[in-house]
Structures are given as structure tokens and as C-alpha cells.
Motif scaffolding. Structure first.
Motif, mmCIF file in Angstrom:
data_model
loop_
_atom_site.group_PDB
_atom_site.id
_atom_site.type_symbol
_atom_site.label_atom_id
_atom_site.label_comp_id
_atom_site.label_asym_id
_atom_site.label_seq_id
_atom_site.Cartn_x
_atom_site.Cartn_y
_atom_site.Cartn_z
ATOM 1 N N ASP A 1 -5.753 2.794 6.302
ATOM 2 C CA ASP A 1 -5.999 2.456 4.902
ATOM 3 C C ASP A 1 -5.036 3.226 4.006
ATOM 4 O O ASP A 1 -4.716 4.390 4.271
ATOM 5 C CB ASP A 1 -7.433 2.798 4.509
ATOM 6 N N GLY A 2 -4.615 2.597 2.931
ATOM 7 C CA GLY A 2 -3.703 3.237 1.991
ATOM 8 C C GLY A 2 -2.244 2.973 2.270
ATOM 9 O O GLY A 2 -1.397 3.214 1.402
ATOM 10 N N VAL A 3 -1.916 2.479 3.459
ATOM 11 C CA VAL A 3 -0.526 2.163 3.793
ATOM 12 C C VAL A 3 -0.065 0.970 2.963
ATOM 13 O O VAL A 3 -0.754 -0.050 2.881
ATOM 14 C CB VAL A 3 -0.382 1.855 5.297
ATOM 15 N N THR A 4 1.079 1.106 2.329
ATOM 16 C CA THR A 4 1.622 0.014 1.516
ATOM 17 C C THR A 4 2.788 -0.697 2.193
ATOM 18 O O THR A 4 3.139 -1.800 1.784
ATOM 19 C CB THR A 4 2.093 0.531 0.148
ATOM 20 N N GLY B 1 4.964 9.243 3.169
ATOM 21 C CA GLY B 1 4.246 8.762 2.000
ATOM 22 C C GLY B 1 3.253 7.700 2.418
ATOM 23 O O GLY B 1 2.396 7.919 3.267
ATOM 24 N N GLU B 2 3.401 6.490 1.840
ATOM 25 C CA GLU B 2 2.498 5.382 2.140
ATOM 26 C C GLU B 2 3.110 4.384 3.107
ATOM 27 O O GLU B 2 2.591 3.288 3.294
ATOM 28 C CB GLU B 2 2.120 4.674 0.829
ATOM 29 N N MET B 3 4.224 4.769 3.747
ATOM 30 C CA MET B 3 4.914 3.868 4.675
ATOM 31 C C MET B 3 4.767 4.345 6.118
ATOM 32 O O MET B 3 4.978 5.521 6.416
ATOM 33 C CB MET B 3 6.406 3.776 4.323
ATOM 34 N N VAL B 4 4.402 3.421 7.014
ATOM 35 C CA VAL B 4 4.416 3.723 8.446
ATOM 36 C C VAL B 4 5.862 3.698 8.910
ATOM 37 O O VAL B 4 6.575 2.701 8.712
ATOM 38 C CB VAL B 4 3.596 2.686 9.239
ATOM 39 N N VAL B 5 6.315 4.787 9.520
ATOM 40 C CA VAL B 5 7.705 4.845 9.966
ATOM 41 C C VAL B 5 7.834 4.977 11.480
ATOM 42 O O VAL B 5 8.931 4.822 12.017
ATOM 43 C CB VAL B 5 8.457 6.003 9.270
ATOM 44 N N ALA B 6 6.721 5.243 12.177
ATOM 45 C CA ALA B 6 6.788 5.347 13.632
ATOM 46 C C ALA B 6 5.390 5.171 14.225
ATOM 47 O O ALA B 6 4.368 5.398 13.552
ATOM 48 C CB ALA B 6 7.367 6.699 14.067
ATOM 49 N N VAL C 1 -4.329 -5.194 9.309
ATOM 50 C CA VAL C 1 -3.611 -4.571 8.194
ATOM 51 C C VAL C 1 -4.599 -4.219 7.087
ATOM 52 O O VAL C 1 -5.624 -4.882 6.923
ATOM 53 C CB VAL C 1 -2.515 -5.497 7.642
ATOM 54 N N PRO C 2 -4.308 -3.173 6.299
ATOM 55 C CA PRO C 2 -5.211 -2.773 5.211
ATOM 56 C C PRO C 2 -4.999 -3.607 3.949
ATOM 57 O O PRO C 2 -3.958 -4.248 3.777
ATOM 58 C CB PRO C 2 -4.826 -1.313 4.965
ATOM 59 N N ASP C 3 -5.969 -3.578 3.065
ATOM 60 C CA ASP C 3 -5.860 -4.293 1.791
ATOM 61 C C ASP C 3 -4.742 -3.738 0.913
ATOM 62 O O ASP C 3 -4.289 -4.410 -0.006
ATOM 63 C CB ASP C 3 -7.188 -4.222 1.022
ATOM 64 N N SER C 4 -4.304 -2.521 1.202
ATOM 65 C CA SER C 4 -3.253 -1.887 0.395
ATOM 66 C C SER C 4 -1.853 -2.367 0.758
ATOM 67 O O SER C 4 -0.892 -2.077 0.035
ATOM 68 C CB SER C 4 -3.320 -0.369 0.581
ATOM 69 N N LEU C 5 -1.695 -3.126 1.839
ATOM 70 C CA LEU C 5 -0.362 -3.491 2.334
ATOM 71 C C LEU C 5 0.400 -4.359 1.338
ATOM 72 O O LEU C 5 -0.121 -5.332 0.806
ATOM 73 C CB LEU C 5 -0.480 -4.234 3.663
#
Length: 504
Positions: free
Chosen positions: A214-217, A197-202, A235-239
Motif C-alpha cells: 500500500d502507498g506505492v505509486t 520513496g513511493e516507487m518499487v525498484v527491486a 496492485v494498491p489503490d495508490s498506483l
């Protein structure tokens, strides 16, 4: 006798009127400010929150004994602290896909029987569902960050939680393992990053300066754990969230780009032992767990910006600029320092007006300039229109100036308000040794015998007094209601500057 057609016509008019009135009443049921649902004012038991609301504010439905069901639209991203606390008859809430956070004590004491948390939720804070004594069914995604006491005193926790470690001395260091479900989302790849989804997992990249897409929350738990190749992170503004141990042990990490104002939480040990970290910048809205920065230069400040060497540089000359500040006046050196370091300007190009009252906007400008100089953060102070907007934006990032009185730009500022700004003109961690328990040093600031005291800004006044920056009057009072002249403001600023420089 009226015809059937006539009766239907009248009935249609009545129904239309009722529908119109119902819609109007429904709109009036919600106090909404810029997408933030501040308060529910209605009396309906089944509530549908209007589409377009992005945040349910603290106490919006708290202590409401009428509502039983609430429909939340997909536009809502955050349910804030205490939003539905003690809504004792609230049985059902739909939690929409797209929701990111459920705040502390948000549903404490509700009658919920189920809580189906969508995969989009990144964080559920302490006590969010505490004392929901009918809660027997919870869908909890494996990717969500759950605080220790989230489901305390619920039937579901008794059946679905295993204590890994207990809390110690009331500190939030305990852990519980909950029954979770696998995310229904499929992993995707974006460069060296694996997303759920919008999460970095690896992450499987080569390190260096990395740019989070961009878009990662959210940056997931232990994504960069013990990575010794990363030197910088943008980091993106969406974090919104940096999860527990996300960067723990990244010993080569030197800098992280400023976190957006919308970032809400930094999890436990998120940057633990990042010993090279020398550039980090978060807003006052971003909560950092107590051990998020252990083993870093930011350990003592808990992620707050550090005061730097060579602060308060003299970038312009005061000599002969203001004829109304003669060298034989008591405030001459103070005004000179405030002007040369950029903390204060003249009222015009050739007049300082030392005896004029300091305005609220001028006070905010002074505090913002002080903080930016002390932390080497002056790049945030861009030219703006009106002139004071850049300083308000700056201070709003670091102390959140949302009360209406701060928007009275031309009003002479009170002494207690000015003390609050001077206190926050330097990073708060430096006041630790001066913010002792309240004392009765000023009888009009703190008194055990007066229910109207302490003052709103008693802590800040107390710390400044202990640091020798501000004093009371000969009558033993602080006189918080009095205004302050521009010369007096310069004198207090000089003392604050000298105090900060002694700390280095």
C-alpha cells in the motif's frame, strides 16, 4: 484637525479592508472543483496556487501572458496536459516534493529558465518542456520516466541529451539518454520489495501471487523483468504508473488485479511477452503505450478488456412476465433477449412499456450491462442507491461520462447519444474494421459541405452502421435529435449482442 490616534485608527480600518478584499479576490481568482484547479481567472503576475489543490487541469493557465512566477503547493500531485502551454512570460515554477506527473505539453512554449524536478516525480510526458527556449538548467532524477520529446528545442537538451534510437515513422519508439542526478531518497525494504520513496525498484521474493505494498505509486523500470515465478499481482489503490518493461517476459504471470481509476500510464513493453496473461482490467483514464502488451493476449486490444466466451448468458425467463409485450409484436424477441440477459428491466414488475421513451439512465444501464456481460466483469455492478449509480460508475471507468448532459437521468435519450453508448457497450478494439474514415452515408451526421458536421458522435454512428447495428430513415438521414423507445432500444441491443457473438 483629527488626532494622530484617530488617523491611525482610520488607516488600520482601511488596511484591514484592503487585506480582506485582497483575500477574497485571491480566492475568486481560481476555479476549483473537488481539488482540481480548472482555470486561473486572475491577473496577478506572481501566483500562489491554494493549498489543497491536487491536480492542475488541462489549459488551466494556457496562453496566459501575465503570469511570470507560480508557486505550487505540496498537495498538487499532477500537472495535466497543456496546463501552462504558451504562458509566454512564465519564468519560474517551483515543482513541489510530492508531485507525481507532468503532462504532455504542460509547459510548452514557456519562458522557464530552470526546472528543478523533485525526486517524487514519476513521469514527464511528451513535449512537456518543448520550445522552452530559455531553459538552461534542469534537475532530472534518475528514477523519473521521461518521454522522447520532453525537452525538444531547449538549450538544456542540446547540452544534456544523447540520442540512443530515433523515432520511426512518427511512432514513439525513440529513446534519449539525459543527464540525471541520483535520488536523494534512501532505499527502504518492505518485505521482498525495495522501495525508493513511493516507487518499487527491486524485488527478491519467491514469486507466486504477490501483493504490491500500500502507498506505492509506481512500479519501476524492469523491476520484475524476465521473472518466471510470478503468477499474479495485486496492485494498491495508490498506483499511478507502471514503468517501461516492469513485467516484461514474466511468462508465468496470469492475472493482475484491476488497476485503480487513478492509474495514469503503462510504459513501453511493460507487459511484453507475458504470454499467459488472461486477466487485466484498466480504466479509460489509463494510457498504455502502443507496445505495452506486445506478445500477450491483450496485444490487439492494447490492454482493453477482452470479450469472453459464454457472454450474454440467459439468467432469467421472459415467458409471461410482461403482458404488454405480446408475442405477435415485432419487438417481442428483442425484448425477450434484453430482459433474459439482464440488459434491460421492466418499468415495473409486470410492465415493460415498450413504447415509452428510453431515459438517459436506462440507456447507461443497458450499455454498462452489455459491457460487463461481454467481458465477464459483472462483479463491478453492485446494488446502489440510486439504482443507476452503479451503472454510471461502471461506464465512467471505461469511457469517462463527465459531460453534464449524461447527468440528466430522466431525460429521453437522443439517437446519437444512444449510438455512442451502444458503441461503448462493447470493448472499442472490436470496432477496428468498422471504424473507417467518415463517409456521407447520413447527410445529417457527416458532410464536407456543412461546417456544423460531423456530429459529436459521428465515428460511433458510422461504425454501428457499418456493422449493421443501426440504420437511418427512408429520407437518408440518421435524425440524431430524435428520441428512442424502449422497444427500439431492445432491438438495437439484440443486434449488438448478435454482432459480438459472431466475433468469437
Amino acid at each position: 484637525m483629527k488626532s494622530k490616534a484617530s488617523r491611525y485608527f482610520v488607516l488600520a480600518i482601511v488596511l484591514a479592508a484592503l487585506l480582506f478584499c485582497s483575500a477574497a479576490a485571491s480566492d475568486a481568482d481560481f476555479q476549483i472543483d473537488n481539488g482540481r484547479l480548472v482555470k486561473y481567472l486572475g491577473t496577478d503576475s506572481n501566483v500562489t496556487i491554494p493549498d489543497g489543490v491536487t491536480c492542475i487541469e488541462p489549459l488551466a493557465f494556457a496562453n496566459n501572458e501575465t503570469i511570470t512566477e507560480v508557486q505550487i503547493p505540496e498537495s498538487v500531485k499532477i500537472i495535466q496536459t497543456l496546463a501552462f502551454c504558451d504562458a509566454k512570460n512564465l519564468v519560474y515554477v517551483n515543482f513541489p516534493q510530492g508531485l507525481l506527473e507532468i503532462g504532455r505539453r504542460a509547459f510548452e512554449g514557456c519562458a522557464l529558465t530552470e526546472a528543478k524536478i523533485p525526486d517524487s516525480v514519476l513521469l514527464i510526458e511528451d513535449d512537456a518542456f518543448r520550445n522552452c527556449t530559455a531553459l538552461i538548467e534542469v534537475r532530472l532524477p534518475e528514477t523519473v520516466m521521461v518521454c522522447y520529446d520532453t525537452f525538444t528545442n531547449t538549450p538544456w537538451e542540446k547540452a544534456n541529451a544523447v540520442i540512443i534510437s530515433e523515432r520511426m515513422g512518427g511512432q514513439p519508439v525513440g529513446e534519449k539518454k539525459y543527464t540525471t542526478v541520483a535520488s536523494s531518497r534512501q532505499p527502504t525494504q518492505e518485505g521482498a520489495f525495495t522501495l525508493l520513496g513511493e516507487m518499487v525498484v527491486a524485488y527478491n521474493g519467491a514469486g507466486g501471487n504477490i501483493i504490491i505494498p500500500d502507498g506505492v505509486t509506481a512500479i519501476g523500470e524492469k523491476v520484475f523483468y524476465q521473472n518466471h515465478t510470478i503468477t499474479g499481482v495485486t496492485v494498491p489503490d495508490s498506483l499511478k504508473i507502471i514503468c517501461s518493461s516492469a513485467f516484461e517476459g514474466c511468462t508465468a504471470l496470469k492475472q493482475v488485479s484491476p488497476l485503480p481509476n487513478g492509474a495514469h500510464r503503462i510504459g513501453r513493453r511493460a507487459f511484453a511477452n507475458c504470454s499467459s496473461l488472461n486477466a487485466f482490467n484498466k480504466s479509460a483514464r489509463t494510457f498504455a503505450e502502443f507496445d505495452a502488451f506486445i506478445g500477450t493476449p491483450y496485444e490487439h486490444s492494447e490492454g482493453e478488456m477482452l470479450i469472453r466466451e459464454n457472454m450474454f448468458s440467459h439468467t432469467r425467463s421472459f415467458k409471461s412476465v410482461f403482458p404488454d409485450v405480446p408475442s405477435n409484436q415485432w419487438y417481442y424477441n428483442s425484448v425477450a433477449l434484453a430482459y433474459e440477459t439482464g440488459l434491460m428491466d421492466g418499468k415495473t414488475t409486470n410492465r415493460f412499456e415498450p413504447n415509452e421513451k428510453l431515459s438517459t439512465a436506462e440507456a447507461v444501464k443497458l450499455a454498462a450491462s452489455m459491457h460487463a456481460s461481454a467481458t465477464n466483469n459483472t462483479s463491478y455492478l453492485a446494488v446502489s442507491s440510486p439504482w443507476y449509480q452503479t451503472y454510471y460508475d461502471y461506464m465512467d471507468r471505461y469511457i469517462v461520462l463527465y459531460e453534464p448532459e449524461w447527468q440528466e437521468f430522466d431525460r429521453p435519450i437522443r439517437r446519437d447519444e444512444f449510438a455512442y453508448l451502444i458503441y461503448n457497450g462493447l470493448p472499442n478494439y472490436i470496432w477496428e474494421d468498422y471504424s473507417e474514415e467518415q463517409s456521407e452515408q447520413f447527410s445529417d451526421v457527416y458532410s464536407l459541405d456543412n461546417p456544423d458536421l460531423p456530429l459529436k458522435y459521428a465515428l460511433e454512428i458510422n461504425a454501428l452502421s457499418n456493422a449493421g447495428i443501426c440504420n437511418g430513415y427512408s429520407d437518408g438521414k440518421f435524425h440524431p435529435e430524435r428520441t428512442i423507445t424502449r422497444a427500439e432500444a431492445a432491438a438495437l441491443a439484440e443486434r449488438a449482442v448478435n454482432f459480438a457473438q459472431k466475433l468469437k
